[in-house]
Design a protein around this motif. Sequence first.
Motif, PDB file in Angstrom:
ATOM      1  N   GLU A 166      -2.715 -10.951   4.790  1.00 48.51           N
ATOM      2  CA  GLU A 166      -2.127 -11.106   3.462  1.00 48.51           C
ATOM      3  C   GLU A 166      -2.245 -12.542   2.966  1.00 48.51           C
ATOM      4  O   GLU A 166      -2.386 -12.799   1.776  1.00 48.51           O
ATOM      5  CB  GLU A 166      -0.655 -10.690   3.521  1.00 48.51           C
ATOM      6  CG  GLU A 166      -0.063 -10.325   2.190  1.00 48.51           C
ATOM      7  CD  GLU A 166       1.270  -9.633   2.370  1.00 48.51           C
ATOM      8  OE1 GLU A 166       1.483  -8.599   1.743  1.00 48.51           O
ATOM      9  OE2 GLU A 166       2.103 -10.125   3.161  1.00 48.51           O
ATOM     10  N   ILE A 225      -8.067  -6.848   3.486  1.00 46.18           N
ATOM     11  CA  ILE A 225      -7.726  -5.429   3.626  1.00 46.18           C
ATOM     12  C   ILE A 225      -8.900  -4.676   4.250  1.00 46.18           C
ATOM     13  O   ILE A 225     -10.054  -5.057   4.054  1.00 46.18           O
ATOM     14  CB  ILE A 225      -7.385  -4.800   2.247  1.00 46.18           C
ATOM     15  CG1 ILE A 225      -8.417  -5.229   1.178  1.00 46.18           C
ATOM     16  CG2 ILE A 225      -5.982  -5.148   1.797  1.00 46.18           C
ATOM     17  CD1 ILE A 225      -8.184  -4.681  -0.223  1.00 46.18           C
ATOM     18  N   VAL A 267       0.853  -1.190   0.000  1.00 48.73           N
ATOM     19  CA  VAL A 267       0.000   0.000   0.000  1.00 48.73           C
ATOM     20  C   VAL A 267       0.887   1.238   0.000  1.00 48.73           C
ATOM     21  O   VAL A 267       1.818   1.335   0.798  1.00 48.73           O
ATOM     22  CB  VAL A 267      -0.911   0.030   1.252  1.00 48.73           C
ATOM     23  CG1 VAL A 267      -1.708   1.326   1.308  1.00 48.73           C
ATOM     24  CG2 VAL A 267      -1.847  -1.167   1.265  1.00 48.73           C
ATOM     25  N   VAL A 283      -5.832   2.404   3.907  1.00 43.05           N
ATOM     26  CA  VAL A 283      -6.077   0.973   3.839  1.00 43.05           C
ATOM     27  C   VAL A 283      -4.923   0.198   4.477  1.00 43.05           C
ATOM     28  O   VAL A 283      -3.749   0.557   4.338  1.00 43.05           O
ATOM     29  CB  VAL A 283      -6.351   0.524   2.375  1.00 43.05           C
ATOM     30  CG1 VAL A 283      -5.085   0.343   1.586  1.00 43.05           C
ATOM     31  CG2 VAL A 283      -7.159  -0.764   2.347  1.00 43.05           C
ATOM     32  N   LYS A 284      -5.284  -0.827   5.249  1.00 47.10           N
ATOM     33  CA  LYS A 284      -4.290  -1.658   5.929  1.00 47.10           C
ATOM     34  C   LYS A 284      -4.467  -3.105   5.484  1.00 47.10           C
ATOM     35  O   LYS A 284      -5.593  -3.568   5.288  1.00 47.10           O
ATOM     36  CB  LYS A 284      -4.491  -1.614   7.454  1.00 47.10           C
ATOM     37  CG  LYS A 284      -4.244  -0.261   8.049  1.00 47.10           C
ATOM     38  CD  LYS A 284      -2.765   0.005   8.238  1.00 47.10           C
ATOM     39  CE  LYS A 284      -2.523   1.397   8.805  1.00 47.10           C
ATOM     40  NZ  LYS A 284      -1.231   1.953   8.457  1.00 47.10           N
ATOM     41  N   VAL A 285      -3.361  -3.811   5.363  1.00 46.61           N
ATOM     42  CA  VAL A 285      -3.401  -5.227   5.042  1.00 46.61           C
ATOM     43  C   VAL A 285      -3.529  -5.981   6.363  1.00 46.61           C
ATOM     44  O   VAL A 285      -2.673  -5.862   7.231  1.00 46.61           O
ATOM     45  CB  VAL A 285      -2.116  -5.659   4.304  1.00 46.61           C
ATOM     46  CG1 VAL A 285      -2.174  -7.128   3.953  1.00 46.61           C
ATOM     47  CG2 VAL A 285      -1.920  -4.815   3.047  1.00 46.61           C
ATOM     48  N   ILE A 336      -2.608   0.729  -4.313  1.00 47.54           N
ATOM     49  CA  ILE A 336      -2.445  -0.642  -3.822  1.00 47.54           C
ATOM     50  C   ILE A 336      -1.904  -1.505  -4.953  1.00 47.54           C
ATOM     51  O   ILE A 336      -2.336  -1.405  -6.099  1.00 47.54           O
ATOM     52  CB  ILE A 336      -3.771  -1.197  -3.230  1.00 47.54           C
ATOM     53  CG1 ILE A 336      -3.537  -2.536  -2.528  1.00 47.54           C
ATOM     54  CG2 ILE A 336      -4.878  -1.295  -4.260  1.00 47.54           C
ATOM     55  CD1 ILE A 336      -4.644  -2.923  -1.555  1.00 47.54           C
ATOM     56  N   CYS A 389      -8.450  -5.388  -6.449  1.00 44.47           N
ATOM     57  CA  CYS A 389      -8.219  -4.176  -5.655  1.00 44.47           C
ATOM     58  C   CYS A 389      -7.406  -3.149  -6.435  1.00 44.47           C
ATOM     59  O   CYS A 389      -7.680  -1.953  -6.370  1.00 44.47           O
ATOM     60  CB  CYS A 389      -7.541  -4.519  -4.333  1.00 44.47           C
ATOM     61  SG  CYS A 389      -6.037  -5.493  -4.514  1.00 44.47           S
ATOM     62  N   CYS A 421      -5.163 -13.502   0.672  1.00 42.41           N
ATOM     63  CA  CYS A 421      -5.257 -12.881  -0.656  1.00 42.41           C
ATOM     64  C   CYS A 421      -5.118 -13.919  -1.762  1.00 42.41           C
ATOM     65  O   CYS A 421      -4.245 -14.779  -1.710  1.00 42.41           O
ATOM     66  CB  CYS A 421      -4.161 -11.821  -0.791  1.00 42.41           C
ATOM     67  SG  CYS A 421      -4.097 -11.071  -2.428  1.00 42.41           S
TER      68      CYS A 421
END
Length: 78
Positions: free
Chosen positions: A56, A44, A6, A51-53, A74, A65, A59
Amino acid sequence: MVEIKVHEDRCHGCGNCVVACPVNARNSPNAWGGKGPEEDDVVIKVVNGVVKVVNEDLCEACLTCELACPVDAIEVRP
Ligand code: SF4
Ligand code: SF4
């Protein structure tokens, strides 16, 4: 191993990526309602305007995204 990056300097916390992510939509009824997801099994989410992961490892590298972000904030590296 998927890597999500990000660019916090560009992200304005609109949440487009959060609601577009299919894993978020599957795991969080709030995400596909267009609201901020509160569950923890999302990939996320927006925290304090950025935005924060969160997970992960969940994913699936679909790149949705990236496409949903209006400011290229992103990046997903499969
Ligand atoms: S690439 Fe990952 S974080 Fe992005 S929309 Fe797809 S599953 Fe969600
Ligand atoms: S990464 Fe892009 S789409 Fe996601 S919240 Fe930030 S600005 Fe919005």
